[in-house]
Design a protein around this motif. Structure first.
Motif, PDB file in Angstrom:
ATOM      1  N   MET A   1      -6.096  57.469 -13.384  1.00 44.19           N
ATOM      2  CA  MET A   1      -7.512  57.102 -13.365  1.00 44.19           C
ATOM      3  C   MET A   1      -7.651  55.755 -14.047  1.00 44.19           C
ATOM      4  SD  MET A   1      -9.314  60.745 -14.290  1.00 44.19           S
ATOM      5  CE  MET A   1     -10.865  60.394 -13.454  1.00 44.19           C
TER       6      MET A   1
ATOM      7  N   THR B   1      -1.392  54.849 -21.284  1.00 42.67           N
ATOM      8  CA  THR B   1      -2.448  53.890 -20.968  1.00 42.67           C
ATOM      9  C   THR B   1      -1.887  52.488 -20.715  1.00 42.67           C
ATOM     10  OG1 THR B   1      -2.794  53.436 -23.325  1.00 42.67           O
ATOM     11  CG2 THR B   1      -4.160  55.152 -22.322  1.00 42.67           C
TER      12      THR B   1
ATOM     13  N   ILE C   1      -9.483  53.546 -23.238  1.00 48.62           N
ATOM     14  CA  ILE C   1      -9.657  54.458 -22.109  1.00 48.62           C
ATOM     15  C   ILE C   1      -9.150  55.840 -22.516  1.00 48.62           C
ATOM     16  CG2 ILE C   1      -7.410  53.900 -21.069  1.00 48.62           C
ATOM     17  CD1 ILE C   1      -8.777  54.191 -18.310  1.00 48.62           C
ATOM     18  N   SER C   2      -9.864  56.862 -22.059  1.00 49.16           N
ATOM     19  CA  SER C   2      -9.451  58.233 -22.339  1.00 49.16           C
ATOM     20  C   SER C   2      -9.870  59.112 -21.155  1.00 49.16           C
ATOM     21  CB  SER C   2     -10.070  58.749 -23.636  1.00 49.16           C
ATOM     22  OG  SER C   2     -11.491  58.730 -23.552  1.00 49.16           O
ATOM     23  N   ARG C   3      -9.330  60.323 -21.106  1.00 48.22           N
ATOM     24  CA  ARG C   3      -9.692  61.228 -20.018  1.00 48.22           C
ATOM     25  C   ARG C   3      -9.731  62.658 -20.522  1.00 48.22           C
ATOM     26  NH1 ARG C   3      -5.181  60.654 -15.454  1.00 48.22           N
ATOM     27  NH2 ARG C   3      -6.077  62.582 -14.621  1.00 48.22           N
TER      28      ARG C   3
ATOM     29  N   ASN D   1      -9.044  66.040 -18.783  1.00 50.12           N
ATOM     30  CA  ASN D   1      -8.534  66.615 -17.539  1.00 50.12           C
ATOM     31  C   ASN D   1      -9.280  67.894 -17.151  1.00 50.12           C
ATOM     32  OD1 ASN D   1      -6.597  64.591 -17.170  1.00 50.12           O
ATOM     33  ND2 ASN D   1      -5.131  65.648 -18.491  1.00 50.12           N
TER      34      ASN D   1
ATOM     35  N   VAL E   1     -13.107  60.455 -16.789  1.00 50.74           N
ATOM     36  CA  VAL E   1     -12.469  59.359 -17.514  1.00 50.74           C
ATOM     37  C   VAL E   1     -13.553  58.565 -18.228  1.00 50.74           C
ATOM     38  CG1 VAL E   1     -12.513  57.782 -15.529  1.00 50.74           C
ATOM     39  CG2 VAL E   1     -10.812  57.458 -17.352  1.00 50.74           C
TER      40      VAL E   1
ATOM     41  N   CYS F   1     -14.993  52.657 -11.387  1.00 51.44           N
ATOM     42  CA  CYS F   1     -14.041  53.698 -11.707  1.00 51.44           C
ATOM     43  C   CYS F   1     -13.143  53.948 -10.494  1.00 51.44           C
ATOM     44  CB  CYS F   1     -14.812  54.961 -12.070  1.00 51.44           C
ATOM     45  SG  CYS F   1     -13.807  56.406 -12.357  1.00 51.44           S
TER      46      CYS F   1
END
Length: 121
Positions: free
Chosen positions: A34, A57, A69-71, A73, A78, A95
């Motif tokens: 992502m 990352t 940036i982070s996600r 799941n 994201v 995105c």
């Protein structure tokens, strides 16, 4: 139909912060990488940051140390935390996700509709 829904853009003063979110909706099997990209008027769309399923990352040099940036799941979402924003960060932010729709399907790219970020005093 798989869609990416973005939120969190807006107008902010230089030095300020914004957090962008992007949620994947629709029936999917899994999501690979992502990421966030941005496009300023008259310029090409450029990479901002990507994150793999396991959390690795990658950042553009221009945002290293300022953006994260982070996600999540579990939520197929994201995020992009943007700190110390500069006028040159002004752009439409898009995105992107590598989506797998079923166990037997290859991944394909899905893009969000874009969210405007304006950094100005």
């Amino acid at each position: 139909q798989v869609q990416l829904v973005e939120s969190g853009g807006g107008l902010v003063q230089p030095g300020g912060s914004l957090r962008l979110s992007c949620a994947v909706s629709g029936t999917i099997f899994s999501i690979n990488v992502m990421g966030w990209y941005r496009q300023a008027p008259g310029k090409e769309r450029d990479l901002v940051a990507t994150i793999a399923t396991g959390g690795i990352t990658n950042y553009a040099d221009s945002v290293k140390g300022r953006f994260t940036i982070s996600r999540d799941n579990a939520k197929n979402t994201v995020y992009l935390q943007m700190n110390s924003l500069k006028p040159e960060d002004t752009a439409t932010y898009y995105c992107n996700a590598g989506v797998v729709r079923s166990r037997w399907s290859p991944p394909y790219d899905v893009w969000g509709q874009g969210t405007q970020v304006t950094v100005s005093s």
